[in-house]
Scaffold this active site. Sequence first.
Site, PDB file in Angstrom:
ATOM      1  N   SER A 140       0.834  -1.194   0.000  1.00  0.00           N
ATOM      2  CA  SER A 140       0.000   0.000   0.000  1.00  0.00           C
ATOM      3  C   SER A 140       0.875   1.253   0.000  1.00  0.00           C
ATOM      4  O   SER A 140       1.667   1.449  -0.918  1.00  0.00           O
ATOM      5  CB  SER A 140      -0.965  -0.044   1.180  1.00  0.00           C
ATOM      6  OG  SER A 140      -1.966   0.928   1.068  1.00  0.00           O
ATOM      7  N   GLU A 235      -9.299  -3.954  -6.561  1.00  0.00           N
ATOM      8  CA  GLU A 235      -8.787  -2.792  -5.822  1.00  0.00           C
ATOM      9  C   GLU A 235      -9.004  -1.479  -6.573  1.00  0.00           C
ATOM     10  O   GLU A 235      -8.811  -1.407  -7.789  1.00  0.00           O
ATOM     11  CB  GLU A 235      -7.280  -2.931  -5.604  1.00  0.00           C
ATOM     12  CG  GLU A 235      -6.854  -4.091  -4.730  1.00  0.00           C
ATOM     13  CD  GLU A 235      -5.421  -3.919  -4.260  1.00  0.00           C
ATOM     14  OE1 GLU A 235      -5.086  -2.820  -3.767  1.00  0.00           O
ATOM     15  OE2 GLU A 235      -4.641  -4.871  -4.390  1.00  0.00           O
ATOM     16  N   HIS A 265      -7.248  -5.374  -1.385  1.00  0.00           N
ATOM     17  CA  HIS A 265      -6.048  -4.635  -1.007  1.00  0.00           C
ATOM     18  C   HIS A 265      -5.183  -5.421  -0.010  1.00  0.00           C
ATOM     19  O   HIS A 265      -5.630  -5.788   1.068  1.00  0.00           O
ATOM     20  CB  HIS A 265      -6.480  -3.303  -0.395  1.00  0.00           C
ATOM     21  CG  HIS A 265      -5.405  -2.302  -0.236  1.00  0.00           C
ATOM     22  ND1 HIS A 265      -4.631  -1.856  -1.286  1.00  0.00           N
ATOM     23  CD2 HIS A 265      -4.962  -1.625   0.860  1.00  0.00           C
ATOM     24  CE1 HIS A 265      -3.773  -0.957  -0.854  1.00  0.00           C
ATOM     25  NE2 HIS A 265      -3.941  -0.805   0.440  1.00  0.00           N
TER      26      HIS A 265
END
Length: 294
Positions: A140, A235, A265
């Site tokens: 991320s 995502e 995610h």
Amino acid sequence: MASAAFQRIREIIASQRMPADIEAMRKGIETTARPLPAGVTGEMVDANGVPCELQMPEGGSADAIVQYVHGGGYVAGSIGSHRNLTGHLALSLGCPVLSVDYRLAPEHPHPAAVEDSVAVYRWLLDQGHSADRIAIAGDSAGGGLTVSTLMKLRDLGLPLPAAAVPISPWVDMAGTGESMVTRSDRDPMVSGPDIRRLAGVFVGPDGDLADQLASPLEGDLSGLPPLLIHVGDDEVLLSDSERLAHKARTSGVDVTLEVWPEMIHVWHSMAGLFPEADDGVARVAEYLSERLAV
């Protein structure tokens, strides 16, 4: 078809959307923390002033190492919140993972995270680790930080690591990818408004969303080491990975982009809970094993 265990976890995540308050977000991420898996021990170290945990699998090789920078929108997350992921990676790869507790915004806005990550990499070199036996990985925000770290190391003229793995990377602070719209009803974890809100916190009131070390998609990617990019097909950040892969390839970088069907995610973080997460971690370990000669 995704496993029943994954579908159930997905439903739980969808019922607990990201809170708007930073402190609530931090507490929420920490409630998901799990200990290191059996067979992995952790030792806190000071890496040029940056707290890190050296996570060593039993019987593992100490010659290679992975520097890991966690996700959490640059405002949350920690060594503790990511021990399950990093510990399973160390176990699967068979070499230590150095998990980095870099400074977070808003207390420490950009470029604090990049500075800390570079300082840790310098520490690894000072400890005698050869660059060709080091990899950098992150998820991320940490996926974006992985790329930013590589760019900064290149610009400083430091020897680059053997490879890097951005997982579900956030590389566009402006949130302009088309998947922000096309995956908005499929992503149970992150939304376009979340991205834009956290971006402002990360760069600070006087920051620039187009700064290439904040938004690596804006930068020069030439000369970077081989990349494995993992992203789930559901995502909102899918387009970040696709555009990162395309730009890196056109810049001459060896890129492997893997889009995993139905995945959300950073599904790797739930290793041990459903098979797709275990498979994701195993694939990252397989890729890095080939490049680190583990």
